[in-house]
Motif scaffolding. Sequence first.
Motif, PDB file in Angstrom:
ATOM      1  N   SER A  55       0.825  -1.208   0.000  1.00 28.37           N
ATOM      2  CA  SER A  55       0.000   0.000   0.000  1.00 28.37           C
ATOM      3  C   SER A  55       0.863   1.264   0.000  1.00 28.37           C
ATOM      4  N   ASP A  56       0.363   2.277  -0.668  1.00 31.55           N
ATOM      5  CA  ASP A  56       1.056   3.559  -0.703  1.00 31.55           C
ATOM      6  C   ASP A  56       1.120   4.199   0.684  1.00 31.55           C
ATOM      7  N   LYS A  57       0.092   3.978   1.497  1.00 31.72           N
ATOM      8  CA  LYS A  57       0.115   4.520   2.860  1.00 31.72           C
ATOM      9  C   LYS A  57       1.280   3.933   3.653  1.00 31.72           C
ATOM     10  N   LYS A 111       5.248  12.501  -4.152  1.00 33.06           N
ATOM     11  CA  LYS A 111       4.871  11.790  -5.373  1.00 33.06           C
ATOM     12  C   LYS A 111       3.932  10.616  -5.051  1.00 33.06           C
ATOM     13  N   ILE A 112       4.282   9.868  -4.011  1.00 31.44           N
ATOM     14  CA  ILE A 112       3.456   8.715  -3.634  1.00 31.44           C
ATOM     15  C   ILE A 112       2.106   9.185  -3.084  1.00 31.44           C
ATOM     16  N   LYS A 113       2.106  10.271  -2.324  1.00 33.32           N
ATOM     17  CA  LYS A 113       0.861  10.768  -1.734  1.00 33.32           C
ATOM     18  C   LYS A 113      -0.155  11.198  -2.792  1.00 33.32           C
ATOM     19  N   THR A 114       0.306  11.594  -3.968  1.00 32.02           N
ATOM     20  CA  THR A 114      -0.648  11.981  -5.018  1.00 32.02           C
ATOM     21  C   THR A 114      -1.453  10.778  -5.502  1.00 32.02           C
ATOM     22  N   ARG A 115      -0.974   9.589  -5.229  1.00 32.32           N
ATOM     23  CA  ARG A 115      -1.680   8.362  -5.645  1.00 32.32           C
ATOM     24  C   ARG A 115      -2.650   7.871  -4.564  1.00 32.32           C
ATOM     25  N   ILE A 116      -2.529   8.416  -3.357  1.00 33.23           N
ATOM     26  CA  ILE A 116      -3.366   7.928  -2.240  1.00 33.23           C
ATOM     27  C   ILE A 116      -4.748   8.550  -2.320  1.00 33.23           C
TER      28      ILE A 116
END
Length: 116
Positions: A55-57, A111-116
């Motif tokens: 998971s991205d989180k 960058k990863i948070k934009t996918r969450i």
Amino acid sequence: MMNFENLDVWKRSTRLSADIYKNPTLKKDFGFRDQLTRSGLSVPSNIAEGMTRDSDKEKVRFLDIARSSLAEARTQIYIAIDINYIESDVGRAWLNETFELSKMLTSLISKIKTRI
């Protein structure tokens, strides 16, 4: 899943961790050396662990831990310079690297948070 070995932030943080371990002047105080080497080792280890999470989180959580470990290492480097455990030029180079690595981690986290 991203291969963490391809990340520049992981490569550079492993190099910093190895440089800290190899520094001979830290050997005179085992407790201090142990604390600094552990915080330095925590950075690439948490990057690797985080980037292998599904998971991205979870990725963000471990990358944030890595960034916090950098702050811990930076604090210890400042102290090591002040008490003459490491040469000032070596310490300044390590400090600069921790600032750069922190910026890299912040960018990766964003960058990863934009996918969450």
